[in-house]
Scaffold this motif. Structure first.
Motif, short mmCIF file in Angstrom:
data_model
loop_
_atom_site.label_atom_id
_atom_site.label_comp_id
_atom_site.label_asym_id
_atom_site.label_seq_id
_atom_site.Cartn_x
_atom_site.Cartn_y
_atom_site.Cartn_z
N GLY A 78 31.29 41.90 42.53
CA GLY A 78 32.23 41.13 41.73
C GLY A 78 33.67 41.60 41.84
N MET A 79 34.53 40.92 41.07
CA MET A 79 35.97 41.16 41.09
C MET A 79 36.38 41.95 39.86
SD MET A 79 36.99 37.26 42.19
CE MET A 79 38.62 37.55 42.86
N VAL A 80 37.13 43.03 40.09
CA VAL A 80 37.61 43.89 39.01
C VAL A 80 39.13 43.77 38.93
CG1 VAL A 80 37.71 46.24 38.11
CG2 VAL A 80 35.72 45.49 39.44
N GLY A 109 46.28 41.44 41.04
CA GLY A 109 45.07 41.06 41.75
C GLY A 109 43.80 41.79 41.33
N TRP A 110 42.92 41.97 42.30
CA TRP A 110 41.57 42.46 42.03
C TRP A 110 41.14 43.45 43.09
CZ3 TRP A 110 37.52 41.43 45.56
CH2 TRP A 110 37.84 40.55 46.60
N ALA A 111 40.07 44.16 42.77
CA ALA A 111 39.40 45.04 43.73
C ALA A 111 37.91 44.76 43.65
CB ALA A 111 39.68 46.51 43.41
N PRO A 112 37.19 44.93 44.75
CA PRO A 112 35.73 44.74 44.69
C PRO A 112 35.08 45.83 43.86
CG PRO A 112 36.40 45.59 46.85
CD PRO A 112 37.66 45.27 46.12
N CYS A 166 30.76 36.76 34.97
CA CYS A 166 30.57 36.15 36.29
C CYS A 166 31.89 36.21 37.04
CB CYS A 166 30.13 34.69 36.12
SG CYS A 166 30.12 33.72 37.65
N SER A 167 31.83 36.59 38.30
CA SER A 167 33.05 36.71 39.10
C SER A 167 33.43 35.42 39.82
CB SER A 167 32.93 37.87 40.09
OG SER A 167 32.98 39.11 39.40
#
Length: 422
Positions: A358-360, A195-198, A264-265
């Motif tokens: 965005g998404m990291v 997944g991702w983190a902000p 771009c996220s």
């Protein structure tokens, strides 16, 4: 050497228990494969389980997750390991040996969710689920829909020698002497769904996050709007607890920026449009201004954008925010932006500012041999490794589910090959 847990080498390891990992695990298991689902947090559901509503239908995630949790609970082919991380992986596609470290929860299956441990616990900790907007006790239930439905104890904040929770539990469900366990599995393939983190908004120093209390992020606003969130579903100014009369959304906060996230996220524009509906459902007369570079709402989301834009209290302004300051007397925010279409620079006052961060991708602790692009997203190319969801690219929930279904099929193919030819 640790005993190897195996099902004739036909198991699939899924790393990450968010919406993509859940989907991949369930689809593979219901197709007949053994699945080991590994999640580092104390609960399944990932980021999506903390959302208030999904766009564009604006429905809550509750029903979908309840169905998936039931499918997991009723499927003996799925082994769920929470507070667990992959610490070693050897072998090759079709015959991997995975070492998983499982941290102690300090609470057993005898837990009935009575909550006596939390009531007695003398210390507090920041609530990770609410992004620090509230606190829990050291003995806590991660959230009211948590699966597994059991309390967990954060021993890192416990006073030395404290046994208040043990003494309070009428069911003997707490064991403060629990230690970490290591389990070893033989698997045919690995689905990576971490997944991702902000993005860390404090790194965008000109926008004031961390310095001005009324500058919050999009994920924080999501929790404010949720009825099980820190404010009980009310969007309030952190400085004084008052309702904001006007709110600004700053798009691409750190995204599309060579100094932060160059890409771009994908979901931030739709998320801010969704958040504007949260505000107007609570405060119909509140004024919302969305400062954007481009409004990116592809496909069916374009209809969602058009619908939200019909609200006369929502204003879309094309322009990149250069600076956010604060009035120290009122804690209002002073937003300086270049209004591109009007051809002028303005400074406007707002009661609350929301940064659309965005998404990291969460890939830094994955095996070194797993291919990643220059931004850290998983790429195809390693035999037996299949990425799923936002670990591959920024995606919305629906796209992650579709992608994870495809990942399950690829993982099953590896399992079938070893069964037939191994």
């Amino acid at each position: 050497m640790a005993d190897v847990e195996s099902s004739n080498g036909k198991s699939i390891l899924v790393i990450g228990g968010g919406v993509a990992g859940l989907t991949a695990a369930i689809e593979a298991a219901e197709a007949g494969c053994q699945v080991i689902l590994v999640e580092k947090s104390p609960f399944l559901g990932g980021r999506a389980v903390s959302f208030n509503l999904y766009f564009p239908k604006l429905c809550p995630p509750t029903c979908g997750f309840e169905i998936n949790f039931r499918r997991i609970k009723n499927n003996p082919r799925i082994t769920v390991l929470t507070q667990a991380e992959l610490t070693g992986l050897t072998g090759a596609a079709g015959n991997y040996e995975a070492i998983v470290k499982v941290a102690p929860r300090f609470v057993s299956d005898a837990c009935t969710l009575c909550g006596d441990c939390a009531k007695t616990c003398p210390v507090e900790r920041p609530d990770d689920f609410n992004f620090g907007l509230s606190k829990t006790r050291a003995a806590y239930l991660p959230h009211n829909m948590a699966y597994p439905a059991a309390y967990v104890i954060d021993r890192s904040v416990c006073p030395e020698g404290c046994k208040a929770c043990v003494e309070a539990c009428p069911y003997g469900a707490i064991d403060l002497n629990q230690g970490a366990r290591q389990r070893t599995f033989r698997v045919a393939s690995v689905v990576v769904a971490t997944g991702w983190a902000p993005y860390d908004a404090s790194k965008i120093t000109n926008l004031g996050f961390g310095r001005f209390p009324n500058v919050v992020t999009n994920v924080m606003l999501e929790r404010m709007a949720a009825v099980n969130g820190p404010t009980g579903g009310k969007i309030l100014r952190p400085s004084d607890g008052n309702e904001p009369a006007n709110v600004a959304f700053v798009q691409c906060a750190g995204s599309r920026d060579e100094n932060h996230l160059p890409y771009c996220s994908s979901v931030c524009c739709s998320a801010s449009l969704k958040h504007s509906t949260y505000i107007h459902s609570l405060y119909p007369d509140a004024q919302v201004t969305i400062f954007y570079i481009d409004v990116r709402t592809p496909g069916l989301l374009e209809e969602f954008r058009a619908k939200v834009a019909t609200n006369g209290h929502v204003k879309l302004v094309k322009g990149k925010v250069g600076k956010i300051g604060e009035d120290p007397q009122t804690h209002d925010l002073l937003v300086t932006v270049e209004d591109v279409l009007a051809g002028r620079k303005t400074t406007q006052r707002f009661g609350l500012v929301v940064l659309a961060t965005g998404m990291v991708p969460q890939t830094e602790r994955l095996p070194q041999g797993l291919p990643r692009d220059e931004f850290g997203f998983v790429t195809e190319g390693a035999p037996g490794f299949i990425g799923a969801g936002c670990v591959k690219r920024p995606e919305d929930v629906a796209s992650s589910v579709r992608d994870a279904t495809g990942a399950a099929l690829k993982a099953l193919q590896s399992a079938v090959r070893i069964a037939h030819h191994g």
